[in-house]
Scaffold this active site. Structure first.
Site, PDB file in Angstrom:
ATOM      1  CG  ASP A 173     -83.831   1.613-135.376  1.00 20.80           C
ATOM      2  OD1 ASP A 173     -83.213   1.038-136.304  1.00 20.80           O
ATOM      3  OD2 ASP A 173     -85.052   1.459-135.179  1.00 20.80           O
TER       4      ASP A 173
ATOM      5  CG  ASP B  85     -93.404   1.621-136.254  1.00 26.31           C
ATOM      6  OD1 ASP B  85     -93.136   0.747-135.416  1.00 26.31           O
ATOM      7  OD2 ASP B  85     -94.431   1.598-136.960  1.00 26.31           O
TER       8      ASP B  85
ATOM      9  CB  THR C 246     -86.307  -1.639-137.259  1.00 23.47           C
ATOM     10  OG1 THR C 246     -86.518  -0.477-136.457  1.00 23.47           O
ATOM     11  CG2 THR C 246     -84.822  -1.920-137.380  1.00 23.47           C
TER      12      THR C 246
ATOM     13  CB  THR D  18     -98.598  -8.527-138.353  1.00 24.09           C
ATOM     14  OG1 THR D  18     -97.239  -8.921-138.440  1.00 24.09           O
ATOM     15  CG2 THR D  18     -99.451  -9.790-138.240  1.00 24.09           C
TER      16      THR D  18
HETATM   17  O1  LIG Z   1     -90.188   0.163-134.167  1.00 23.79           O
HETATM   18  P1  LIG Z   1     -90.271  -1.274-134.603  1.00 23.79           P
HETATM   19  O2  LIG Z   1     -89.479  -2.195-133.719  1.00 23.79           O
HETATM   20  O3  LIG Z   1     -90.028  -1.510-136.041  1.00 23.79           O
HETATM   21  O4  LIG Z   1     -91.832  -1.582-134.293  1.00 23.79           O
HETATM   22  C1  LIG Z   1     -92.407  -2.780-134.734  1.00 23.79           C
HETATM   23  C2  LIG Z   1     -93.518  -3.186-133.811  1.00 23.79           C
HETATM   24  O5  LIG Z   1     -92.975  -3.353-132.502  1.00 23.79           O
HETATM   25  C3  LIG Z   1     -94.112  -4.483-134.261  1.00 23.79           C
HETATM   26  O6  LIG Z   1     -95.204  -4.811-133.445  1.00 23.79           O
HETATM   27  C4  LIG Z   1     -94.618  -4.350-135.677  1.00 23.79           C
HETATM   28  O7  LIG Z   1     -94.935  -5.653-136.027  1.00 23.79           O
HETATM   29  P2  LIG Z   1     -95.887  -5.999-137.273  1.00 23.79           P
HETATM   30  O8  LIG Z   1     -95.120  -5.649-138.513  1.00 23.79           O
HETATM   31  O9  LIG Z   1     -96.085  -7.458-137.079  1.00 23.79           O
HETATM   32  O10 LIG Z   1     -97.133  -5.178-137.118  1.00 23.79           O
HETATM   33  C5  LIG Z   1     -93.524  -3.849-136.610  1.00 23.79           C
HETATM   34  O11 LIG Z   1     -94.075  -3.626-137.884  1.00 23.79           O
HETATM   35  C6  LIG Z   1     -92.985  -2.558-136.106  1.00 23.79           C
HETATM   36  O12 LIG Z   1     -94.034  -1.629-136.047  1.00 23.79           O
HETATM   37 MG   LIG Z   2     -92.208   0.437-133.623  1.00 22.80          MG
HETATM   38 MG   LIG Z   3     -87.822  -1.962-132.810  1.00 27.85          MG
HETATM   39 MG   LIG Z   4     -88.800   1.409-133.664  1.00 24.38          MG
END
Ligand SMILES: O=P(O)(O)O[C@H]1[C@H](O)[C@@H](O)[C@H](OP(=O)(O)O)[C@@H](O)[C@H]1O
Ligand SMILES: [Mg+2]
Ligand SMILES: [Mg+2]
Ligand SMILES: [Mg+2]
Length: 334
Positions: free
Chosen positions: A54, A124, A126, A219
């Protein structure tokens, strides 16, 4: 017109360079997974992690955007401190002329650099990236015992998101999927889709979802009664629970799902700006769960506190909105 061409509109150049910048970030993400030293730290909670991928991807993306578009406002998920320690290397996107066919609608050809707000999610998904790593170091092969899906498939949920906003609206975007094609060892990994709203979209074929079904994507890790009530209200024929906001929108673009329903305040502006621009360039719609436009001004709150509803091209977004129960909408007040 090639983005490098002198007369190319600024927005076309930002999108074109962002494709090369996102592809380079994908190389960084894959290299760090290969080395296996993820340097995982917790942010707000144990469910909100940050890895060296990241951080390094964000450094490479933001330093390049700052160099080539210094008057724009750039907001990255991993904050300011993750950009500071520059190794002096700044990625040069101008050498990559692989992107062509970017067209910009007349009302956006004169957008000035100072008007641009660029929302960056360097990695995105992680959670899925770190889970796939855990599987690898614990020697899991095939279907993961704890997850019930193949560990490698989680890597497909990872994307790099560069979203460009002007006048508070998502106008351009790039989604790079570094592990696309992971199923075919030895093949070229990764694909990138880009778009300008009202202009062109390119990088991968667009496919409509199947008739006679209603496939919802949502999700896999942040469910709640509100989230599930919203899904049930659409009477889906299938529900695909996956990670990654960018990944879910890619599923709408490639015909794997009709609608992405996320009746939760979980995601942020950097999760939705790029996917919204690409989806709307392709004829889809993305709004909050009330049907309101999501604002992307530099001063907009980072959290999308009123959820996300995204429909593939050709789907009736308004009909989906009408079916969302009032108590769900009431639970997600700004
Ligand atoms: O970049 P990251 O932190 O991996 O972004 C997250 C989102 O913030 C989170 O809303 C998503 O949640 P869901 O899996 O419940 O849709 C997550 O997948 C990542 O996109
Ligand atoms: Mg994200
Ligand atoms: Mg994140
Ligand atoms: Mg992210």
């Amino acid at each position: 017109m090639s983005v490098a061409a002198k007369g190319a509109p600024l927005l076309s150049r930002v999108v074109g360079y962002s494709v090369a910048i996102a592809n380079n970030a994908g190389n960084i993400i894959r290299d760090i997974m290969k080395k296996g030293e993820l340097g995982i730290v917790e942010k707000e909670s144990a469910q909100d992690l940050q890895t060296e991928a990241d951080r390094a991807a964000q450094r490479s993306i933001i330093t390049a955007l700052q160099k080539y578009f210094p008057k724009s406002t750039i907001i990255g998920e991993e904050g300011e401190e993750e950009v500071k320690d520059l190794s002096g290397q700044v990625f040069d996107p101008t050498a990559d002329s692989s992107v062509s066919g970017i067209t910009c609608p007349s009302h956006l050809t004169s957008v000035a650099e100072e008007e641009l707000v660029i929302w960056v999610d360097p990695l995105d998904g992680t959670a899925e990236y770190t889970q796939a790593h855990e599987c690898r170091i614990s020697g899991h092969l095939g279907v993961c015992k704890t997850l019930g899906v193949s560990c490698e498939s989680l890597l497909d949920h990872v994307t790099v998101l560069i979203g460009i906003a002007s006048g508070g609206k998502a106008v351009g975007g790039v989604i790079h999927q570094p592990y696309y094609n992971y199923q075919n060892p030895g093949s070229k990994l990764g694909r990138t889709i880009w778009g300008i709203v009202g202009g062109s979209v390119g990088g991968m074929p667009l496919t409509a979802p199947p008739d006679g079904k209603l496939i919802v994507t949502t999700t896999r890790s942040h469910s709640s009664s509100t989230v599930n009530d919203a899904i049930a209200a659409l009477s889906p024929t299938e529900v695909l629970r996956v990670g990654g906001a960018g990944h879910k929108v890619m599923m709408l673009l490639e015909g794997k799902a009709h609608v992405y329903v996320f009746a939760s305040p979980g995601c942020k502006k950097w999760d939705t700006c790029a996917p919204q621009a690409v989806l709307e360039a392709a004829g889809g719609v993305l709004s909050d769960i009330q049907g309101k436009v999501i604002p992307y001004h530099a001063s907009a709150p980072h959290r999308n506190s009123t959820g996300v509803l995204a429909s593939a091209a050709g789907q009736d977004h308004q009909a989906f909105l009408t079916k969302i129960p009032q108590h769900v909408k009431d639970n997600l007040k700004a």
